[in-house]
Design a protein around this motif. Structure first.
Motif, short mmCIF file in Angstrom:
data_model
loop_
_atom_site.label_atom_id
_atom_site.label_comp_id
_atom_site.label_asym_id
_atom_site.label_seq_id
_atom_site.Cartn_x
_atom_site.Cartn_y
_atom_site.Cartn_z
N VAL A 1 29.10 52.51 37.81
CA VAL A 1 29.93 52.65 36.61
C VAL A 1 30.83 51.42 36.45
O VAL A 1 31.08 50.97 35.33
N ALA A 2 31.30 50.87 37.56
CA ALA A 2 32.16 49.68 37.49
C ALA A 2 31.44 48.47 36.91
O ALA A 2 32.08 47.51 36.47
N ASP A 3 30.11 48.50 36.91
CA ASP A 3 29.33 47.39 36.37
C ASP A 3 29.08 47.49 34.87
O ASP A 3 28.58 46.54 34.26
N ILE A 4 29.42 48.63 34.27
CA ILE A 4 29.23 48.80 32.84
C ILE A 4 30.20 47.87 32.10
O ILE A 4 31.40 47.90 32.35
N PRO A 5 29.71 47.03 31.20
CA PRO A 5 30.61 46.12 30.47
C PRO A 5 31.66 46.88 29.68
O PRO A 5 31.43 48.01 29.22
N GLU A 6 32.79 46.24 29.47
CA GLU A 6 33.94 46.91 28.87
C GLU A 6 33.66 47.55 27.51
O GLU A 6 34.04 48.70 27.28
N PRO A 7 32.95 46.88 26.58
CA PRO A 7 32.75 47.55 25.29
C PRO A 7 32.01 48.87 25.42
O PRO A 7 32.39 49.88 24.82
N ALA A 8 30.95 48.88 26.21
CA ALA A 8 30.17 50.12 26.40
C ALA A 8 30.98 51.14 27.18
O ALA A 8 30.96 52.34 26.85
N ARG A 9 31.69 50.70 28.19
CA ARG A 9 32.49 51.63 29.00
C ARG A 9 33.56 52.31 28.15
O ARG A 9 33.80 53.51 28.26
N ARG A 10 34.19 51.55 27.29
CA ARG A 10 35.23 52.12 26.43
C ARG A 10 34.65 53.17 25.49
O ARG A 10 35.23 54.24 25.29
N ILE A 11 33.49 52.87 24.92
CA ILE A 11 32.85 53.81 24.00
C ILE A 11 32.49 55.11 24.72
O ILE A 11 32.74 56.21 24.22
N VAL A 12 31.91 54.99 25.90
CA VAL A 12 31.48 56.19 26.63
C VAL A 12 32.69 56.96 27.15
O VAL A 12 32.69 58.20 27.13
#
Length: 235
Positions: free
Chosen positions: A156-167
């Motif tokens: 999960v820490a590898d998910i880029p910020e834009p996608a992480r924020r959306i999810v």
């Protein structure tokens, strides 16, 4: 219920998540595909088969939005499960080609969807009424979290910020309305409020990645400060 606009920026988040997934699985062979994933009862093949078959399933909802003719995402849960199972049993080369070609077709479909269709109302398999803007969130969520579920060194820490924020916004919205969600306040390490369920209750803090991992069931609360309460199932 999180939705994002059909902009080039949104499409790029999907493209980046797809590219990362494809790069991560490119070298998997038949033995790798048959190994367990992080999801109980599913091999990596099941996860990849689900992602491959989810793309045309979401396109059926986009076709509904485009034509106004109701088209179910899946005929039934049994049909969905059978489709996933069938794909999971195939050779790695076939499965990876399916993931790649279905993702490319999905990208073309969203980029070519007429503007009026984005305002139509459809109903995904999960039951909510929404516009196709919700489908963009669903695809991003599935790409990044199932990339984690493959257990190939991506977390999960590898998910880029834009996608992480959306999810993260999506799962926070779900628990804000879900029955049985415990009272809890969620904050980042600097104390900024990220979410509050019920009346607030005890505080739990952590990085957005650690909070997303816990909220999405990908961790038991590793890295969080406070006592993370038990959550009702998500999806």
């Amino acid at each position: 219920m999180k939705e994002i606009p059909p902009t080039p920026e949104s499409f790029e988040v999907i493209a980046a998540a797809t590219d990362a997934l494809l790069a991560g699985v490119a070298g998997l062979d038949d033995k790798d595909i048959a190994a367990p994933s992080r999801l109980p009862g599913w091999t990596r093949g099941h996860v990849l088969s689900h992602l491959a078959r989810q793309a045309p399933a979401l396109e059926r909802l986009l076709e509904w939005a485009r034509t106004g003719v109701e088209t179910a995402q899946y005929p039934s849960r049994a049909a969905r499960n059978a489709e996933i199972e069938a794909g999971a049993q195939g050779p790695a080369a076939t499965l990876l080609t399916d993931v790649r070609t279905s993702a490319a077709h999905f990208r073309r479909t969203i980029e070519e969807l007429p503007a009026p269709a984005w305002k139509a109302t459809v109903r995904p398999f999960t039951g909510e009424l929404c516009t196709p803007c919700r489908i963009l969130v669903i695809r991003i969520r599935e790409l990044v979290l199932h990339h984690v579920d493959l257990d190939i060194g991506y977390d999960v820490a590898d998910i880029p910020e834009p996608a992480r924020r959306i999810v993260l916004d999506d799962v926070l919205g779900y628990y804000a309305e879900a029955e049985g969600t415990p009272d809890v306040t969620l904050r980042d390490p600097e104390g900024a409020l990220l979410g509050r369920f019920g009346t607030g209750g005890p505080a739990v803090s952590g990085t957005p990645a650690d909070l997303l991992a816990w909220l999405s069931g990908r961790s038991t609360g590793t890295g969080l400060t406070g006592q993370p309460p038990a959550l009702p199932p998500w999806l």
